[in-house]
Design a protein around this motif. Structure first.
Motif, PDB file in Angstrom:
ATOM      1  N   LEU B 231      25.929 105.329  35.088  1.00 31.58           N
ATOM      2  CA  LEU B 231      26.749 104.617  36.045  1.00 31.58           C
ATOM      3  C   LEU B 231      27.060 105.515  37.223  1.00 31.58           C
ATOM      4  O   LEU B 231      27.393 106.682  37.036  1.00 31.58           O
ATOM      5  N   ILE B 233      29.795 105.273  40.288  1.00 41.22           N
ATOM      6  CA  ILE B 233      30.932 104.505  40.790  1.00 41.22           C
ATOM      7  C   ILE B 233      31.507 105.233  41.994  1.00 41.22           C
ATOM      8  O   ILE B 233      31.827 106.413  41.910  1.00 41.22           O
ATOM      9  N   VAL B 238      29.437 108.906  36.569  1.00 46.39           N
ATOM     10  CA  VAL B 238      30.480 108.756  35.551  1.00 46.39           C
ATOM     11  C   VAL B 238      30.044 109.493  34.287  1.00 46.39           C
ATOM     12  O   VAL B 238      29.000 109.172  33.708  1.00 46.39           O
ATOM     13  N   GLY B 240      32.379 110.101  31.646  1.00 45.09           N
ATOM     14  CA  GLY B 240      33.172 109.616  30.513  1.00 45.09           C
ATOM     15  C   GLY B 240      34.092 110.682  29.969  1.00 45.09           C
ATOM     16  O   GLY B 240      34.037 111.853  30.369  1.00 45.09           O
ATOM     17  N   ALA B 241      34.945 110.255  29.030  1.00 51.29           N
ATOM     18  CA  ALA B 241      35.976 111.159  28.518  1.00 51.29           C
ATOM     19  C   ALA B 241      35.386 112.326  27.749  1.00 51.29           C
ATOM     20  O   ALA B 241      35.904 113.442  27.792  1.00 51.29           O
ATOM     21  N   THR B 242      34.273 112.094  27.025  1.00 50.59           N
ATOM     22  CA  THR B 242      33.678 113.174  26.240  1.00 50.59           C
ATOM     23  C   THR B 242      32.200 113.368  26.597  1.00 50.59           C
ATOM     24  O   THR B 242      31.417 113.845  25.780  1.00 50.59           O
ATOM     25  N   LEU B 244      29.886 111.142  27.125  1.00 50.09           N
ATOM     26  CA  LEU B 244      28.954 110.190  26.513  1.00 50.09           C
ATOM     27  C   LEU B 244      28.742 108.928  27.345  1.00 50.09           C
ATOM     28  O   LEU B 244      28.096 107.978  26.869  1.00 50.09           O
ATOM     29  N   ALA B 245      29.251 108.866  28.545  1.00 51.26           N
ATOM     30  CA  ALA B 245      29.121 107.637  29.333  1.00 51.26           C
ATOM     31  C   ALA B 245      27.659 107.318  29.638  1.00 51.26           C
ATOM     32  O   ALA B 245      26.833 108.218  29.770  1.00 51.26           O
ATOM     33  N   GLY B 246      27.352 106.035  29.724  1.00 54.00           N
ATOM     34  CA  GLY B 246      26.036 105.591  30.151  1.00 54.00           C
ATOM     35  C   GLY B 246      25.109 105.172  29.030  1.00 54.00           C
ATOM     36  O   GLY B 246      23.990 104.748  29.292  1.00 54.00           O
ATOM     37  N   GLU B 247      25.566 105.245  27.778  1.00 55.46           N
ATOM     38  CA  GLU B 247      24.645 105.021  26.663  1.00 55.46           C
ATOM     39  C   GLU B 247      24.378 103.531  26.429  1.00 55.46           C
ATOM     40  O   GLU B 247      24.564 102.995  25.329  1.00 55.46           O
ATOM     41  N   LEU B 248      23.884 102.884  27.469  1.00 56.25           N
ATOM     42  CA  LEU B 248      23.555 101.463  27.409  1.00 56.25           C
ATOM     43  C   LEU B 248      22.546 101.156  26.309  1.00 56.25           C
ATOM     44  O   LEU B 248      22.556 100.074  25.718  1.00 56.25           O
ATOM     45  N   HIS B 250      22.490 102.049  23.436  1.00 57.55           N
ATOM     46  CA  HIS B 250      23.066 101.943  22.101  1.00 57.55           C
ATOM     47  C   HIS B 250      24.165 100.882  22.015  1.00 57.55           C
ATOM     48  O   HIS B 250      24.948 100.856  21.077  1.00 57.55           O
ATOM     49  N   VAL B 251      24.184  99.999  23.014  1.00 58.18           N
ATOM     50  CA  VAL B 251      24.996  98.786  22.904  1.00 58.18           C
ATOM     51  C   VAL B 251      24.304  97.875  21.885  1.00 58.18           C
ATOM     52  O   VAL B 251      23.080  97.717  21.907  1.00 58.18           O
ATOM     53  N   VAL B 320      28.134  94.418  31.018  1.00 52.29           N
ATOM     54  CA  VAL B 320      28.630  95.642  31.644  1.00 52.29           C
ATOM     55  C   VAL B 320      28.912  95.394  33.128  1.00 52.29           C
ATOM     56  O   VAL B 320      29.923  95.851  33.678  1.00 52.29           O
ATOM     57  N   PHE B 324      32.154  96.093  35.534  1.00 46.36           N
ATOM     58  CA  PHE B 324      32.089  97.202  36.476  1.00 46.36           C
ATOM     59  C   PHE B 324      31.642  96.771  37.878  1.00 46.36           C
ATOM     60  O   PHE B 324      31.858  97.483  38.842  1.00 46.36           O
TER      61      PHE B 324
END
Lengths: 403, 403
Positions: B231, B233, B238, B240-242, B244-248, B250-251, B320, B324
């Motif tokens: 992502l 923005i 982005v 993410g907090a840890t 790991l952001a963006g792992e589309l 594994h949705v 998503v 967003f």
């Protein structure tokens, strides 16, 4: 030649905020003591305090004559003016307005609310807000001579122009009414700059600041008349390319499901809003007051409805959390307060949608703030406009508030 | 006392960049001409140009003696040093490294790649990269005396520590190998500061800059050996907090579906990766080369597989995008290039998941950049570290590149 002015303004605001912080932390100080505390020259401090005195943010409280040993001219001591309202946070909901007022040191010094009918037009809503602000000011002896900024939360997407073809009522009763001049009305009345955004986004920002220190990445969902949502990433509200970010309530959770007021089918809102949950529990006579009792007493219908709601919500939140990786997922609105069992079930479902290791799982919790959340978030957004303070914990004043 | 240093550094970098921009736009200039062009004092310009000369970003090219009418001492004229590599973008993929080199004016002056085996360890990968950088430097007569920064893209989540319990191979063959010291190796070799991030995120940033001007909000998905995502923005990656952001990939798109290498079931990756698509088309003997031909000739099996893939992908992207609100959704990787019909179908499905009005629909398109995307994005991330330039179109140099 845009940059020099901007860079200068950034530096000036940073200096101002450091002076205000020193006064907040240490109480009354002379200009010399301020200069020592913040590490700026006396000349710079003189300029900054001149502006702050002019704006009514600080006042001269006394001189250091009593403590002085030497013979020089006594120095004035300055302090924050506790009677000066410097920031206004306003939240126009469907059926009430809430206001929170902060002083120059970012302390919230007054807040309150006033209802209106959900059919009230914007002139009436704005008048109600002005009356409320006047009343709060009179009660606390506050004046608004030098407002630094006004943050206004409204329902529905922002900017309004992003949803020009939204069906009537798609975002609740208040949305269809024109609100294009709400910012102008406040700017003219108070002579201050105004920011406007969706009030659920402001609530999310307030929750991020009210939460644990590392919750600058937060996914927020509010289960109410509708289902609203918002994202905070890196401590900032996400608006999206056309102002439509956060519409978690309109993620499809039941392909081919019930028609939503937005015009799509099977949106999360059709199963997780308060009216949708109560309608599904109708045969048990459940209302917002009895919902959690019925669930805790293991009423089979209410249990099933809440479990289905939690599954739909948990899957949607899990999918979004997989992509955003928030530190916290916060569930607000009446249902979360009245049926906390739902929050537990959502956490369980969402957790299964995420990588099977700890760092991938956000904390899932109920909202901590009450109905003031939108107004407090509007204040926080104003404080955060100072770019150099964005990452500074000092900009998280919400923590000190009674919820 | 952290702020004064920071504020000062921000202002200094801003000034430096304005001087570099003036030299890029106008060619060689005297210090006086630079001062007039950027609106800063001669004293400030002298300090800035002294630093830039010291760092090798600019050189003295001549004096204005020839043009001078008066009798004063001739003034030196300065220009960007075209032979100075100032920024390195490096992308360590599973089976190759790509490098892009930019000069002080943010122009990309060289790029190239070198393969390695996907079982190669980090010492070999780093050595391969160093050799490639030396070769590119020799070919173009570039030197790296004064690198401003190095951006390094790697596979898998970043930071690595965010997925300590990820099963072996969960993020591809290269991920399990230790890469904790890749930044140290580059910092020591080149004496410059290093940033490291996931290479799909860098590719997304590069696509945002290569796209239309308002595509600062972008959702990126790459269909390759696995399914990666990222992502952007507000023009920022982005994390993410840890991390790991963006792992589309594994949705969950098929509840209870096939086991994914991450340990979950029914992830998007299990239906939309290249191996998954080819396996589903196995009976028609489809390979990456024949996929689009088979689809266009309406082979029923291949058509169905691509339609199912597009539906799963379109629904996940739509959900998503509802939260967003990106301006663009970009699909990269082999399949998008080889079966563009998929992109059309994804756009259709994702569009149905979104509000039924125009402002709610992102543009859905194929990736524009080739295999350089990660290295170019690493460069862009370096350029963007200057906070005051973040919103400035000047920081979008990718546009000028041949794809």
């Amino acid at each position: 030649m845009r940059m020099p002015g901007e860079a200068h303004a950034v530096v000036r605001r940073t200096h101002q905020e450091r002076v205000l912080r020193a006064l907040r932390e240490r109480g009354a100080l002379s200009r010399g003591e301020i200069a020592d505390a913040v590490g700026l020259s006396r000349t710079t401090i003189s300029e900054i305090t001149r502006d702050l005195l002019r704006d009514g943010a600080v006042v001269v409280v006394d001189t250091d004559a009593a403590q002085r040993a030497g013979s020089g001219r006594p120095a004035e001591r300055l302090a924050l003016d506790p009677d000066s309202g410097q920031f206004l946070g306003v939240d126009f909901g469907h059926r009430r307005v809430r206001v929170a007022i902060a002083d120059a040191s970012h302390e919230v010094v007054a807040s309150g609310g006033q209802p209106y009918s959900d059919s009230a037009g914007w002139p009436e809503r704005i008048r109600t807000a002005f009356d409320l602000i006047d009343r709060l000011g009179d009660e606390r002896g506050l004046h608004f001579r030098a407002l630094h900024g006004i943050g206004i939360g409204v329902t529905g997407p922002h900017p309004r122009s992003s949803a020009p073809h939204a069906p009537e009522g798609a975002f609740g009763p208040g949305f269809a009414a024109a609100r294009d001049d709400v910012d102008v009305a406040f700017a003219e009345r108070f002579g201050a700059s105004v920011i406007v955004d969706n009030n659920t986004r402001f609530a999310a920002l307030a929750e991020a600041l009210a939460g644990d220190a590392d919750a600058e990445n937060l996914l927020y969902v509010r289960l109410s008349d509708g289902v609203g949502g918002a994202l905070v990433i890196g401590g900032r509200i996400v608006a999206g390319a056309t102002g439509l970010a956060g519409e978690l309530g309109h993620v499809t959770v039941v392909p081919g499901g019930a028609r939503c007021r937005c015009g799509k089918d099977g949106c999360l809102e059709t199963v997780a809003s308060v009216p949708a949950v109560l309608a599904a529990c109708r045969e048990r006579g459940a209302d917002v007051g009895s919902l959690d009792d019925l669930a805790r007493s293991r009423d089979p219908v209410v249990e099933r409805v809440l479990r289905d709601t939690a599954t739909a919500l948990g899957r949607a939140l899990g999918a979004v959390a997989m992509v955003f990786n928030p530190a916290e997922v916060v569930i607000g609105g009446e249902i979360a307060r009245l049926a906390p069992v739902l929050v537990e079930q959502v956490a369980e479902t969402a957790g299964r949608e995420l990588f099977p290791w700890v760092a991938a799982k956000p904390r899932v919790r109920c909202a901590r703030l009450a109905d003031d959340d939108g107004a407090l978030g509007a204040l926080a957004a104003l404080f955060r406009r100072s770019p150099l303070l964005t990452d500074h914990p000092e900009t998280a004043p919400i923590r000190a508030l009674p919820a």
